[in-house]
Design a protein around this motif. Structure first.
Motif, PDB file in Angstrom:
ATOM      1  N   LEU A  52       0.798  -1.230   0.000  1.00  0.00           N
ATOM      2  CA  LEU A  52       0.000   0.000   0.000  1.00  0.00           C
ATOM      3  C   LEU A  52       0.829   1.279   0.000  1.00  0.00           C
ATOM      4  CD1 LEU A  52      -2.723  -0.976   2.652  1.00  0.00           C
ATOM      5  CD2 LEU A  52      -2.915  -1.088   0.166  1.00  0.00           C
ATOM      6  N   ARG A  53       2.136   1.181   0.225  1.00  0.00           N
ATOM      7  CA  ARG A  53       2.976   2.391   0.287  1.00  0.00           C
ATOM      8  C   ARG A  53       4.223   2.221  -0.572  1.00  0.00           C
ATOM      9  NH1 ARG A  53       5.437   3.530   5.405  1.00  0.00           N
ATOM     10  NH2 ARG A  53       5.489   5.748   4.952  1.00  0.00           N
ATOM     11  N   ASN A  54       4.713   3.336  -1.091  1.00  0.00           N
ATOM     12  CA  ASN A  54       5.958   3.311  -1.848  1.00  0.00           C
ATOM     13  C   ASN A  54       7.109   2.876  -0.943  1.00  0.00           C
ATOM     14  OD1 ASN A  54       4.523   4.289  -4.003  1.00  0.00           O
ATOM     15  ND2 ASN A  54       5.383   6.343  -3.940  1.00  0.00           N
ATOM     16  N   GLN A  55       7.969   1.996  -1.490  1.00  0.00           N
ATOM     17  CA  GLN A  55       9.096   1.497  -0.705  1.00  0.00           C
ATOM     18  C   GLN A  55      10.366   1.439  -1.555  1.00  0.00           C
ATOM     19  OE1 GLN A  55       8.964   1.071   2.421  1.00  0.00           O
ATOM     20  NE2 GLN A  55       6.861   0.571   2.962  1.00  0.00           N
ATOM     21  N   VAL A  56      11.487   1.768  -0.922  1.00  0.00           N
ATOM     22  CA  VAL A  56      12.809   1.429  -1.452  1.00  0.00           C
ATOM     23  C   VAL A  56      13.154   0.074  -0.853  1.00  0.00           C
ATOM     24  CG1 VAL A  56      15.263   2.018  -1.485  1.00  0.00           C
ATOM     25  CG2 VAL A  56      13.545   3.830  -1.661  1.00  0.00           C
ATOM     26  N   TRP A  57      13.146  -0.951  -1.682  1.00  0.00           N
ATOM     27  CA  TRP A  57      13.417  -2.296  -1.169  1.00  0.00           C
ATOM     28  C   TRP A  57      14.911  -2.551  -1.039  1.00  0.00           C
ATOM     29  CZ3 TRP A  57       9.241  -4.570   0.702  1.00  0.00           C
ATOM     30  CH2 TRP A  57       7.994  -4.212   0.185  1.00  0.00           C
ATOM     31  N   LEU A  58      15.691  -1.916  -1.938  1.00  0.00           N
ATOM     32  CA  LEU A  58      17.139  -2.152  -1.972  1.00  0.00           C
ATOM     33  C   LEU A  58      17.782  -0.883  -2.508  1.00  0.00           C
ATOM     34  CD1 LEU A  58      19.332  -4.440  -1.661  1.00  0.00           C
ATOM     35  CD2 LEU A  58      19.026  -4.856  -4.118  1.00  0.00           C
ATOM     36  N   ASN A  59      18.719  -0.318  -1.736  1.00  0.00           N
ATOM     37  CA  ASN A  59      19.299   0.944  -2.212  1.00  0.00           C
ATOM     38  C   ASN A  59      20.558   0.695  -3.050  1.00  0.00           C
ATOM     39  OD1 ASN A  59      21.527   0.697  -0.480  1.00  0.00           O
ATOM     40  ND2 ASN A  59      20.790   2.213   0.977  1.00  0.00           N
ATOM     41  N   GLU A  60      21.174   1.795  -3.489  1.00  0.00           N
ATOM     42  CA  GLU A  60      22.305   1.706  -4.417  1.00  0.00           C
ATOM     43  C   GLU A  60      23.538   1.062  -3.779  1.00  0.00           C
ATOM     44  OE1 GLU A  60      22.736   5.405  -2.073  1.00  0.00           O
ATOM     45  OE2 GLU A  60      21.070   4.376  -3.072  1.00  0.00           O
ATOM     46  N   GLU A  61      23.586   0.975  -2.452  1.00  0.00           N
ATOM     47  CA  GLU A  61      24.694   0.318  -1.755  1.00  0.00           C
ATOM     48  C   GLU A  61      24.346  -1.116  -1.365  1.00  0.00           C
ATOM     49  OE1 GLU A  61      25.535   2.960   1.466  1.00  0.00           O
ATOM     50  OE2 GLU A  61      26.685   4.349   0.212  1.00  0.00           O
ATOM     51  N   LEU A  62      23.248  -1.619  -1.915  1.00  0.00           N
ATOM     52  CA  LEU A  62      22.741  -2.970  -1.643  1.00  0.00           C
ATOM     53  C   LEU A  62      22.394  -3.160  -0.166  1.00  0.00           C
ATOM     54  CD1 LEU A  62      24.962  -5.179  -3.989  1.00  0.00           C
ATOM     55  CD2 LEU A  62      22.764  -4.077  -4.462  1.00  0.00           C
ATOM     56  N   VAL A  63      21.897  -2.091   0.424  1.00  0.00           N
ATOM     57  CA  VAL A  63      21.300  -2.152   1.766  1.00  0.00           C
ATOM     58  C   VAL A  63      19.798  -2.315   1.569  1.00  0.00           C
ATOM     59  CG1 VAL A  63      20.870  -0.889   3.901  1.00  0.00           C
ATOM     60  CG2 VAL A  63      23.104  -0.737   2.786  1.00  0.00           C
ATOM     61  N   GLN A  64      19.218  -3.316   2.203  1.00  0.00           N
ATOM     62  CA  GLN A  64      17.828  -3.656   1.953  1.00  0.00           C
ATOM     63  C   GLN A  64      16.909  -3.264   3.103  1.00  0.00           C
ATOM     64  OE1 GLN A  64      18.224  -8.257   2.184  1.00  0.00           O
ATOM     65  NE2 GLN A  64      16.188  -7.741   2.986  1.00  0.00           N
ATOM     66  N   LEU A  65      15.644  -3.213   2.780  1.00  0.00           N
ATOM     67  CA  LEU A  65      14.591  -3.010   3.763  1.00  0.00           C
ATOM     68  C   LEU A  65      14.285  -4.343   4.436  1.00  0.00           C
ATOM     69  CD1 LEU A  65      12.207  -1.364   4.996  1.00  0.00           C
ATOM     70  CD2 LEU A  65      10.924  -1.871   2.912  1.00  0.00           C
ATOM     71  N   LEU A  66      14.192  -4.333   5.771  1.00  0.00           N
ATOM     72  CA  LEU A  66      13.819  -5.531   6.519  1.00  0.00           C
ATOM     73  C   LEU A  66      12.756  -5.144   7.531  1.00  0.00           C
ATOM     74  CD1 LEU A  66      14.323  -8.553   7.147  1.00  0.00           C
ATOM     75  CD2 LEU A  66      16.022  -7.820   8.831  1.00  0.00           C
ATOM     76  N   PHE A  67      11.579  -5.708   7.366  1.00  0.00           N
ATOM     77  CA  PHE A  67      10.486  -5.428   8.291  1.00  0.00           C
ATOM     78  C   PHE A  67      10.565  -6.338   9.512  1.00  0.00           C
ATOM     79  CE2 PHE A  67       8.278  -3.832   4.397  1.00  0.00           C
ATOM     80  CZ  PHE A  67       8.061  -2.545   4.841  1.00  0.00           C
ATOM     81  N   ARG A  68      10.142  -5.793  10.652  1.00  0.00           N
ATOM     82  CA  ARG A  68      10.077  -6.576  11.882  1.00  0.00           C
ATOM     83  C   ARG A  68       8.621  -6.669  12.327  1.00  0.00           C
ATOM     84  NH1 ARG A  68      14.529  -5.328  16.145  1.00  0.00           N
ATOM     85  NH2 ARG A  68      15.669  -6.585  14.620  1.00  0.00           N
ATOM     86  N   SER A  69       8.201  -7.868  12.675  1.00  0.00           N
ATOM     87  CA  SER A  69       6.805  -8.144  13.006  1.00  0.00           C
ATOM     88  C   SER A  69       6.636  -8.412  14.495  1.00  0.00           C
ATOM     89  CB  SER A  69       6.332  -9.369  12.215  1.00  0.00           C
ATOM     90  OG  SER A  69       5.100  -9.851  12.702  1.00  0.00           O
ATOM     91  N   PRO A  70       5.471  -8.087  15.054  1.00  0.00           N
ATOM     92  CA  PRO A  70       5.225  -8.400  16.471  1.00  0.00           C
ATOM     93  C   PRO A  70       4.872  -9.859  16.714  1.00  0.00           C
ATOM     94  CG  PRO A  70       3.312  -7.299  15.534  1.00  0.00           C
ATOM     95  CD  PRO A  70       4.387  -7.279  14.468  1.00  0.00           C
ATOM     96  N   GLU A  71       4.578 -10.593  15.653  1.00  0.00           N
ATOM     97  CA  GLU A  71       4.226 -12.004  15.829  1.00  0.00           C
ATOM     98  C   GLU A  71       5.466 -12.792  16.255  1.00  0.00           C
ATOM     99  OE1 GLU A  71       2.417 -13.447  12.276  1.00  0.00           O
ATOM    100  OE2 GLU A  71       1.012 -11.783  12.132  1.00  0.00           O
ATOM    101  N   TYR A  72       5.249 -13.832  17.037  1.00  0.00           N
ATOM    102  CA  TYR A  72       6.386 -14.654  17.471  1.00  0.00           C
ATOM    103  C   TYR A  72       5.877 -16.071  17.738  1.00  0.00           C
ATOM    104  CZ  TYR A  72      10.752 -15.970  19.764  1.00  0.00           C
ATOM    105  OH  TYR A  72      11.937 -16.575  20.091  1.00  0.00           O
ATOM    106  N   HIS A  73       6.343 -17.016  16.911  1.00  0.00           N
ATOM    107  CA  HIS A  73       5.900 -18.408  17.022  1.00  0.00           C
ATOM    108  C   HIS A  73       7.097 -19.248  17.440  1.00  0.00           C
ATOM    109  CE1 HIS A  73       3.414 -21.873  16.371  1.00  0.00           C
ATOM    110  NE2 HIS A  73       4.142 -22.320  15.360  1.00  0.00           N
ATOM    111  N   GLU A  74       7.153 -19.634  18.687  1.00  0.00           N
ATOM    112  CA  GLU A  74       8.331 -20.267  19.286  1.00  0.00           C
ATOM    113  C   GLU A  74       8.847 -21.481  18.516  1.00  0.00           C
ATOM    114  OE1 GLU A  74      11.545 -20.916  21.556  1.00  0.00           O
ATOM    115  OE2 GLU A  74      10.242 -19.147  21.679  1.00  0.00           O
TER     116      GLU A  74
END
Length: 334
Positions: A188-210
């Protein structure tokens, strides 16, 4: 107090309402909200307090785009799709392309052999100037390994095969980045997934399945695990890093990895393992700490509405509103 008003007030302090409300980008949960939620937290013991604390920490992470200066590298898109999600497929792809600030070089889709012709027919309705290739899952995972998986996993087979197909397709990719997206999820939103230095977007979720982390410890003993989830319905993979991580872990052959998972999993669990999103994210933290930036997930799950028009109406309503990064329509939420 009339019954309707009372019901409304109670719903506003339920954990379900709170988690959906404060997953929104404009909202920030607070540890002080524990007092407002105390009756609901007590009602949902013993896991509720841990879930609340993890949710609060994760949803105070920034939602800004990752930093970039120069020309962004192109990425490819990967979808592993079952027949039931074909009606959503075109909309899912359109949302990915619309909101990717990285140029999309190609789109790869993996489906069951029996659904191959149907998927190609569906995609003929698209008007995108991007190469799209559809693969049969039979051509990605060897038949003997699939038979072993069917025998060991039974009704969990399709769910596990999707994970292995994702790994296999990323490993063979020649792209700098592969954005894997579940076909029931809409960006739903514009994202830079990977920048010119090959640094990527990583999402963190509140879910946790042991159980996921228990098996990751067994399968990837070199990893020091952080107690946060990255199972986020979409993931930017850097194939170079994934290949390096699996070699470091002794899994040059993807079949060897799957066999080890089958030997190590807790069969009593309905969802006994995650072998694509979470191990990759944990590997980023352990081995490639300069190749990612963490951001808030801000996804909301909805029931898989029967009417496809209803789904698209909701997507259109929320699109570009900066309320959620994405929304997902899972059948298990019904």
């Amino acid at each position: 107090m009339n019954r309707r008003l009372k019901k409304n007030l109670l719903s506003r302090i339920s954990l379900k309402y709170y988690f959906r409300k404060y997953s929104q980008i404009p909202s920030q949960p607070s540890y002080f909200h524990v007092f407002l939620l105390l009756p609901a937290l007590i009602k949902n013991l013993p896991t509720s307090f841990g879930s609340f604390l993890r949710f609060t920490k994760v949803n105070n992470i920034p939602s800004t785009k990752i930093s970039h200066k120069g020309k962004l590298p192109s990425i490819s898109v990967l979808l592993v799709v079952a027949q039931k999600d074909f009606e959503k497929l075109i909309y899912c792809i359109n949302q990915i392309v619309k909101h990717s600030l990285n140029p999309v070089s190609k789109i790869e889709i993996v489906v069951p052999y029996t659904a191959l012709a149907n998927c190609i027919n569906v995609l003929e309705q698209m008007d995108l100037n991007i190469p799209i290739k559809v693969f049969s899952e039979d051509d990605v995972i060897p038949a003997d390994l699939r038979e072993i998986m069917k025998t060991e996993l039974k009704h969990k087979y399709g769910w596990a095969l999707q994970q292995l197909l994702t790994l296999s397709m990323v490993l063979r990719s020649d792209s700098d980045g592969v954005l894997a997206v579940n076909a029931d999820t809409f960006i739903l939103r514009n994202q830079v997934w990977l920048n010119e230095e090959l640094v990527q977007l990583l999402f963190r979720s509140p879910e946790y399945h042991e159980p996921y982390y228990q098996i990751i410890k067994k399968i990837f003993p070199k990893l020091t695990l952080i107690p946060f989830s990255h199972v986020t319905h979409h993931m930017l993979f850097q194939p170079e890093l994934l290949r390096d991580f699996l070699v470091k872990s002794g899994y040059i052959d993807i079949g060897k990895l799957m066999i080890q998972v089958l030997k190590s999993m807790d069969k009593s669990q309905e969802s006994p393992f995650c072998i694509e999103f979470e191990p990759y994210a944990q590997a980023l933290h352990n081995f490639y700490p300069n190749r990612f930036e963490i951001r808030r997930f801000s996804n909301s799950p909805f029931s898989a509405m029967e009417d496809n028009i209803e789904i698209m109406d909701l997507v259109s309503e929320l699109d570009n509103q900066n309320i959620y990064n994405s929304i997902s329509f899972h059948s298990w939420n019904n």
